[in-house]
Structures are given as structure tokens and as C-alpha cells.
Design a protein around this motif. Structure first.
Motif, PDB file in Angstrom:
ATOM      1  N   SER A 135      45.237 112.345  85.857  1.00 43.62           N
ATOM      2  CA  SER A 135      46.147 113.312  86.470  1.00 43.62           C
ATOM      3  C   SER A 135      45.932 113.387  87.983  1.00 43.62           C
ATOM      4  CB  SER A 135      46.034 114.687  85.800  1.00 43.62           C
ATOM      5  OG  SER A 135      44.907 115.389  86.248  1.00 43.62           O
ATOM      6  N   TRP A 144      42.480 122.122  75.448  1.00 42.70           N
ATOM      7  CA  TRP A 144      41.593 121.610  76.484  1.00 42.70           C
ATOM      8  C   TRP A 144      40.230 122.295  76.453  1.00 42.70           C
ATOM      9  CZ3 TRP A 144      41.027 117.675  79.759  1.00 42.70           C
ATOM     10  CH2 TRP A 144      40.031 117.799  80.739  1.00 42.70           C
ATOM     11  N   GLN A 188      47.262 116.062  82.468  1.00 44.22           N
ATOM     12  CA  GLN A 188      45.912 116.276  81.963  1.00 44.22           C
ATOM     13  C   GLN A 188      45.881 116.349  80.446  1.00 44.22           C
ATOM     14  OE1 GLN A 188      43.781 119.377  84.001  1.00 44.22           O
ATOM     15  NE2 GLN A 188      42.556 119.823  82.201  1.00 44.22           N
ATOM     16  N   ALA A 230      41.436 112.337  81.283  1.00 39.24           N
ATOM     17  CA  ALA A 230      42.502 113.314  81.502  1.00 39.24           C
ATOM     18  C   ALA A 230      42.538 113.737  82.966  1.00 39.24           C
ATOM     19  CB  ALA A 230      42.292 114.530  80.603  1.00 39.24           C
ATOM     20  N   LEU A 231      41.388 114.089  83.488  1.00 39.70           N
ATOM     21  CA  LEU A 231      41.360 114.565  84.877  1.00 39.70           C
ATOM     22  C   LEU A 231      41.634 113.440  85.863  1.00 39.70           C
ATOM     23  CD1 LEU A 231      38.440 117.151  85.119  1.00 39.70           C
ATOM     24  CD2 LEU A 231      40.871 117.526  84.774  1.00 39.70           C
ATOM     25  N   CYS A 266      38.077 113.750  78.219  1.00 39.51           N
ATOM     26  CA  CYS A 266      38.243 114.764  79.272  1.00 39.51           C
ATOM     27  C   CYS A 266      38.218 114.106  80.652  1.00 39.51           C
ATOM     28  CB  CYS A 266      37.130 115.809  79.189  1.00 39.51           C
ATOM     29  SG  CYS A 266      37.302 116.967  77.825  1.00 39.51           S
TER      30      CYS A 266
END
Lengths: 253, 253
Positions: B170, B225, B177, B166-167, B163
Motif C-alpha cells: 500500500s 487487520w 492494505q 499489506a503495508l 501484514c
DNA sequence: CGCCGGTTTGAGTCCATTCAAGAGGAGTGG
DNA sequence: CCACTCCTCTTGAATGGACTCAAACCGGCG
């Protein structure tokens, strides 16, 4: 000057001046910061995760710790603070607290408004730099703890932590390197180390059985510093304290 | 301005300006910092633990990581850096490196003398404050990693890390994401998480079997997500990025 | 004296590791 | 173009370090 150095805030100077020299005006400006005194009982919160605090604080007596709580209720203790530490300087810059800060023992703190701290840091680059430095050393210790928890076994982890406490407490004048009062329960130690209190207990007994330390209640006596440091894979460089002129082994003066 | 913003150093601005506003003069001064370009192959060191480096660096392309090595040879990865990150700002202040910084992939960096950085931070309080802020966010991420390794099980740890990547990827414009290239091997993931590569492999397969992600080679696609974030006990607050105006869930636009 | 938080100890369990071996893919050189 | 190497990923089986659960002990204190 005499009048100023009587301010309770002068407790912050020894540690800050470890990082870089300050001149008289810098010191005077730090000591002249506005503050409000407060006492807190053990377990009381100084700041809670998610809070938008208005004050940072200087720890005048007692111990405090930082922590995070995970979903299943587990707690990770991230740092231990003692007299003279500027707890939570970072929240002056970051705004919202990303972790809890709590009293470990009965404590006295001086609450200093963020706004006054930031103004001082901007007006006096040397002061700003020393504060930055202070937060970076916190970060360095945190990286070492991260490494400790991630890649060392229980015995090594615990020995490492005991070595760190020995040095930090003696630097702060709160004990001798080889004989100090551990301010925390075994459960709190466990939460620093990513272990359970049961296993901390067994591991402490193991260190004792191997002749590295002796204990009575919360008192820790380091019998053989060199061996404890070796077992704990301990190298004090991450504390960023210049050991020149400091005895690193009072057991052989 | 056009001329200045063409400097490679302008790559540092987006992230720094996330922390606090800068004015044109601040930006110009940052971009005007002296620098020297360098390319490094994977595994090459930018700084070694114990070094007294003269330069900090801005990562222009590729990925880098921080790490420490313990006695038995184990490695703990402490942070991952990507394009636009000021790697090693802290060593400008601390002097001696307390950990290694290495190229993870082929990288290009701009080496900036410490002395120039510190002078700029002192001359322009707003710039100094933003740099301080940047290092504090690094510290916040490190505390979260510490918590992850210390108090979460393997599945939760890995989901949490996925996670975060992903953030961050991005935000840096390096992926979506819910669909990104993971820049590291399973062994390197293991060293971030305090696990073995074998167990990371099994845990990844577990996430896949539960329909949280799909993978092909190094590509990660987040299928759900919300569930991944729930499994990973993930709350992005520690990244200190204001998510207003940013989609936190591109899977439902 | 009895409670209470903290410490100590034992027994059984489990999550992650270790060891080992095979499969897949990219790059190299004959 | 194929053989070979190197690295990473994958899988299985056995092991082990730390955890869980549970009970007893201990010292301080109201």
C-alpha cells in the motif's frame, strides 16, 4: 600522529580500513571524534528497541549482541559484536532503534554522538563510504544467519556458526581460528540459531562425537577445519574479508 | 524540472524522500544518473551470488527477490522488492554479490553504473546519506525476517509476512492494505518463511478458517487487520516508516 | 558448605516435514 | 476444440527432528 593514534578510538581503524583505504586526515578525523567512556556489566542494555539513542558506540573490550524479543518471550539473537566493532552505527542514520543491543560480557565502550558521526561522514566522503560499507557487511552477515536459521538443520547451523566465530575472532586478534574461547552460553547460542539450549547441547556433543571439535568449558578447539566447514556448509565470502595473505587454515600452516 | 521529472528514474524519489528531505538539486542529480533499460522474465537473474556486478538497478515494474541456496538445494528468500525499490544498492559498495537477486515476475529495471552512484553519493552528502538510509532499512527488515524465521511458529510467521506485504504494497501504491495481490506462489512464500509449501498451504487455510483473511487465487483480503496483526505479532516499527498521516487501518477509515 | 547458573541426560510429545496422489487452471499444439 | 503438459494448489497419512518437561550433575563462589 603518535599522539592521535594513542586515542582509544584508534581501535576502530583496523576493521574500517579492511573495507577501503583511508588517508592520514581521515584517520585523524575519526580518532578526533568526541567520546565518553563507559563500562557495562553483562546483560546491561546499550540500546533498547524503540529508543531514540543519541550515541553510537565503539566496543573497546568484551562482547555485545543484538536481539529481538517475540510475543511469547522467545529471543532471537541477530548479531554478535567484538572489540573494534562499531556497534549501532546504523542508529545514527535510522534514528529509532528497531532492536536491543546488550552487553554479553563485561564491556567497555566509547560513546560517540550521532551528530558528530554524521557530520564527519558528510564532510569526508571516504569516511562516510567506509561507515556505510561497515553497516552493509553487518547486513550480509545477517542474511547468512537468516539463511542458516531458515534452511539448515541443527548440526549444520551450529557448525556454520562455529566457523564464523573462528574466523571473526581470529581476524580481531581474539583467538586462533582453531582454538578460541566461545563467549556465550549454550542458551545464547540457541538464541542465535533458533534452537533450544537442550538441542544445542546435544548437537555440540554430536560434533564432538564425530571428531570435528573438542570442548572444555567455553573453549572450542577445531580438530578438522575442512570437515567442520563442510558439515557447516560454510563459505566465508559473506564476511567480505579478503583472505589473501590471511591463513584460512592455521591447522596446516 | 518538468523535463527532468519525466525521467524514469524519478520512480526512485518517493521512497528515498521518505527517509530524509532532498532539495531540487539533489533530485535533479539523481534523475540525471545514466541508465540503461532492461526487461527480464520471471526467474531470470539480475545478479548471481559471487558476481562482481557493475550496475545497481531501480525496479520500475514487477517484483524481484533476493535469495541464497544451501548445500542440500534449499532456498532462503531474504527480501522482496517492488516498484520504486533500489535493488542492489549495496553491491555498489560491497563489490561482490553475496546472494542472488532474481525477477519474481516480469520486470523492468533501470541499470545504473555503480561508479556513477558512488560519485553522486560522495559529491552530495545528503544523497549519500539517503542511500545509506535505504540500505539500512533493508537491513532492518532482514532482522525482522530473521526473528520471524528463528522464533515464531508457522501461523505467526505467515500472518506477520502478510501484514508486512499489506503495508509495503500500500505504501508503494500497489494495492490496498486489506486487499492486495500476493505476487508469489506458496512455494516462494515457504522459502521466505523457512517452511515447506505444503505447510504454508495448510497454514493459509488455517488463517482463513479463523476468519482472518479470505483468498481467491493470489488475491488476499484481510478481514480483520487488528486480529491478523495480533496473531502475527506484528509491529510496523521495523519498517521505519512514519505512519503519521497514513491510515494504518483502511478497513476503518 | 550450600547455593546458583549453566550443562547434561532421558523420555515423551508435537509441529512441521516427507511422500504421495489427486484436482484445478493456464497455455500449447495437433 | 480437445488432448496434453506443466505448474500450482490441495489433501491425507506416516515420519521425524527438535521441543518440552524434568531431574541430575557440575564448578565457581560467597
Amino acid at each position: 600522529m603518535a599522539g592521535q593514534s594513542e586515542s582509544l578510538l584508534s581501535a576502530m581503524l583496523p576493521k574500517l580500513e579492511t573495507w577501503a583505504p583511508l588517508d592520514d586526515d581521515d584517520r585523524a578525523a575519526l580518532i578526533a571524534l568526541p567520546y565518553r567512556l563507559q563500562s557495562l556489566a553483562p546483560t546491561k542494555y546499550i540500546v533498547r528497541e524503540g529508543d531514540r539513542a543519541e550515541h553510537s558506540c565503539l566496543l573497546l573490550s568484551g562482547f555485545a549482541f543484538r536481539s529481538k524479543i517475540v510475543r511469547d518471550g522467545g529471543r532471537q539473537i541477530l548479531a554478535l559484536h567484538m572489540r573494534g566493532d562499531m556497534v549501532d552505527l546504523q542508529n545514527a542514520v535510522l534514528g529509532r532503534a528497531d532492536h536491543n543491543v546488550q552487553a554479553l560480557t563485561e564491556i567497555e565502550i566509547a560513546l560517540i554522538p550521532h551528530e558528530a558521526i554524521l557530520r564527519l561522514a558528510a564532510d569526508r566522503p571516504r569516511v562516510g563510504r567506509v561507515m556505510w560499507h561497515d553497516t552493509l557487511v553487518d547486513g550480509s552477515i545477517n542474511r547468512e544467519w537468516n539463511t542458516n536459521v531458515g534452511r539448515r538443520d541443527a548440526t549444520t547451523r551450529l557448525a556454520h556458526l562455529l566457523c564464523e566465530f573462528a574466523l571473526r575472532l581470529s581476524f580481531a586478534g581474539l583467538g586462533e581460528q582453531c582454538n578460541y574461547e566461545l563467549p556465550m552460553t549454550q542458551e545464547q547460542l540457541a538464541d542465535c540459531l533458533g534452537l533450544t539450549s537442550v538441542h544445542v547441547n546435544r548437537t555440540l556433543k554430536g560434533l564432538e562425537a564425530n571428531g570435528l571439535i573438542t570442548r572444555t568449558a567455553r573453549n572450542v578447539r577445531v580438530v578438522d577445519w575442512d570437515r567442520l566447514a563442510a558439515v557447516g556448509d560454510f563459505n566465508s565470502a559473506y564476511l567480505h574479508v579478503d583472505l589473501e595473505g590471511r591463513s584460512i587454515d592455521p591447522s596446516r600452516p
